[in-house]
Design a protein around this motif. Structure first.
Motif, mmCIF file in Angstrom:
data_model
loop_
_atom_site.group_PDB
_atom_site.id
_atom_site.type_symbol
_atom_site.label_atom_id
_atom_site.label_comp_id
_atom_site.label_asym_id
_atom_site.label_seq_id
_atom_site.Cartn_x
_atom_site.Cartn_y
_atom_site.Cartn_z
ATOM 1 N N LEU A 189 103.158 66.496 -20.504
ATOM 2 C CA LEU A 189 104.523 67.013 -20.535
ATOM 3 C C LEU A 189 104.858 67.736 -19.234
ATOM 4 N N VAL A 190 106.160 67.958 -19.081
ATOM 5 C CA VAL A 190 106.689 68.677 -17.922
ATOM 6 C C VAL A 190 107.433 69.896 -18.428
ATOM 7 N N ILE A 191 107.111 71.046 -17.881
ATOM 8 C CA ILE A 191 107.871 72.271 -18.149
ATOM 9 C C ILE A 191 108.793 72.499 -16.969
ATOM 10 N N GLU A 192 110.077 72.710 -17.272
ATOM 11 C CA GLU A 192 111.071 72.842 -16.210
ATOM 12 C C GLU A 192 111.871 74.128 -16.349
ATOM 13 N N ALA A 221 101.145 77.911 -18.438
ATOM 14 C CA ALA A 221 102.202 77.678 -17.451
ATOM 15 C C ALA A 221 103.529 78.296 -17.870
ATOM 16 N N LEU A 222 103.735 78.458 -19.179
ATOM 17 C CA LEU A 222 104.986 79.059 -19.665
ATOM 18 C C LEU A 222 105.230 80.431 -19.068
ATOM 19 N N ASP A 223 104.159 81.150 -18.768
ATOM 20 C CA ASP A 223 104.299 82.512 -18.232
ATOM 21 C C ASP A 223 105.061 82.533 -16.914
ATOM 22 N N GLY A 224 105.102 81.389 -16.220
ATOM 23 C CA GLY A 224 105.788 81.342 -14.935
ATOM 24 C C GLY A 224 107.262 80.981 -15.029
ATOM 25 N N VAL A 247 113.835 77.693 -21.488
ATOM 26 C CA VAL A 247 113.023 76.823 -20.665
ATOM 27 C C VAL A 247 113.091 75.422 -21.246
ATOM 28 N N VAL A 248 112.859 74.420 -20.420
ATOM 29 C CA VAL A 248 112.970 73.026 -20.863
ATOM 30 C C VAL A 248 111.575 72.410 -20.949
ATOM 31 N N ARG A 298 103.590 70.193 -14.269
ATOM 32 C CA ARG A 298 103.079 69.118 -15.116
ATOM 33 C C ARG A 298 101.859 69.622 -15.872
ATOM 34 N N CYS A 299 101.765 69.276 -17.155
ATOM 35 C CA CYS A 299 100.667 69.764 -17.979
ATOM 36 C C CYS A 299 100.067 68.630 -18.798
ATOM 37 N N THR A 300 98.735 68.650 -18.921
ATOM 38 C CA THR A 300 98.050 67.594 -19.654
ATOM 39 C C THR A 300 97.353 68.115 -20.907
ATOM 40 N N SER A 301 97.520 69.385 -21.226
ATOM 41 C CA SER A 301 96.937 69.938 -22.454
ATOM 42 C C SER A 301 97.807 71.083 -22.944
#
Length: 425
Positions: free
Chosen positions: A181-184, A132-135, A140-141, A122-125
């Motif tokens: 947003l949520v990165i999945e 977080a994308l690096d992980g 990616v969604v 979960r990301c707020t900025s």
């Protein structure tokens, strides 16, 4: 019972059609309804998100039971307000409706309950999201956390696409829905939709469907709210449905009940059928659209009584849902420009001819103008047919589509293609 149906889309037309046939329904009202809903209910000019006006309407018309169609009034607390009045209501309270209102809420619940789903952050900025994308591997969604009318999900095929999606969301592309947003993790497999009814404690299965989110044939183009669907989804076998109930749906209902926010209503699980078994993509807290249309075409029984049992904590004593063995398939007729800016006002003719032979044309985004039916939204009509196979239902639905006169509309011509291809093998 005097019943109020809240909503104005194709889902609500299908619900109104079923509710009006129920022996338990004495009088059906709808707020605000649409030109299709008014064939089955008395439509009242109250917006689905005007909670104060809806509460006043319930009092004024001696409503005994309310069925809430769309998600926004549920997330805003309509069911809570109605239950405070002692009115039986089909739909979750605001706390439980966060299953749809916040994708992050649902992912956190899955983590607590051990429910299989994609890895996430979960990301707020924007800066937090880019880090977080690096992980995550590509694709990616990227998902807007809040309600975005089915459009706040981006499958990013490249790092640049992901970064652009993050920037767009935090720049307001989806309004307040993208404030978080949520990165999945991207999950590979085939998608299917599974439905269950819950009274807060007991939960029962309510069928399956498969929809088509992309706007173009061959699953191309941007995501939409749904361009068509069919039910049941044979890919979701009885064994897989049992896994979904045991590993996903029941733990969700049990967790919410244990945390003091019991879930009452329909639970729509969007699933990915992976090599490791079914995994939850996301929940909706209402019947899908257009999945509802195909479910209603197949349902047999007293629909109002079943929903009332869920609303009053008595599912255990209710007649279990029964469905026709036929397949149902619906084709969405959308206005040119959808899912961008749709062309409104286009005349729609020959609906009666399209409905010959048992086909149903559910109104989704229509209005009356000078005595005619015209397009008033993005998704305008749901042309819905049944058949002994998906191929037969598909052929009947498209034959009906071709009878319509809707010059400013379009549709996909391949709804049900996966199952039609499997049937042909």
């Amino acid at each position: 019972m005097n019943i109020l149906l809240v909503g104005s889309g194709g889902r609500e037309h299908a619900l109104a059609w079923q509710l009006a046939q129920s022996p338990s329904c004495d009088k059906l009202y709808a707020a605000p309804g649409n030109p299709g809903v008014e064939l089955h209910a008395e439509c009242l000019p109250v917006a689905a998100d005007d909670i104060d006006a809806l509460v006043a309407l319930v009092r004024a018309h001696a409503i005994e039971f309310v069925v809430v169609g769309p998600e926004a009034p549920l997330v805003a607390g309509l069911a809570d307000r109605l239950r405070e009045l002692g009115v039986a209501t089909f739909g979750p309270g605001a706390a439980a409706a966060q299953l749809e209102g916040s994708k992050g809420f649902t992912k956190d619940l899955c983590a607590r309950a051990g429910i299989p789903t994609a890895a996430y952050v979960r990301c707020t900025s924007a800066d937090e999201a880019l880090a977080a994308l690096d992980g995550f591997d590509i694709p990616v969604v990227i998902k807007a956390d809040g309600l975005a009318a089915g459009k706040g999900v981006i499958i990013a095929e490249t790092r640049a696409d992901a970064e652009a999606a993050i920037a767009d969301m935090f720049d307001g592309a989806f309004g307040g829905a993208g404030a978080e947003l949520v990165i999945e993790e991207f999950m590979a497999g085939e998608e299917a939709s599974f439905f269950a009814l819950s009274d807060g404690a007991d939960v029962i299965a309510f069928g399956s469907a498969q929809d088509h989110k992309r706007v173009g044939d061959g699953d191309t183009g941007p995501n939409t709210g749904g361009m068509g669907a069919y039910s049941p989804a044979p890919v979701l076998t009885a064994a897989l449905e049992a896994q979904v109930m045991d590993r996903i749906v029941r733990p969700t209902v049990a967790t919410l009940a244990a945390e003091g926010t019991p879930y009452v209503g329909v639970l729509f699980a969007g699933l990915m059928l992976t090599d490791a078994g079914p995994k939850l993509i996301e929940y909706n807290c209402r019947f899908g659209d257009p999945e509802c249309q195909v479910l209603m075409m197949r349902f047999k029984g007293d629909f109002a009584a079943l929903l009332h049992a869920a609303a009053t904590g008595s599912l255990a004593n209710a007649e279990p849902p029964a469905f026709s063995h036929d397949y149902a398939l619906t084709v969405v007729m959308a206005a040119n420009g959808y899912p961008g800016t749709p062309e409104k006002g286009g005349a729609i003719r020959n609906i009666a001819a399209a409905e010959a032979g048992g086909v149903r044309v559910f109104h989704a985004g229509t209005a009356r103008a000078d005595g005619a039916i015209v397009a008033a939204g993005g998704r305008v009509l749901n042309v819905t047919a049944t058949g002994k196979s998906v191929a037969e239902a598909q052929a009947r639905a498209y034959a009906a589509v071709d009878k319509l006169d809707f010059a400013s509309g379009f549709c996909r011509r391949d709804i049900g293609w996966r199952e039609v291809a499997r049937e042909a093998q």
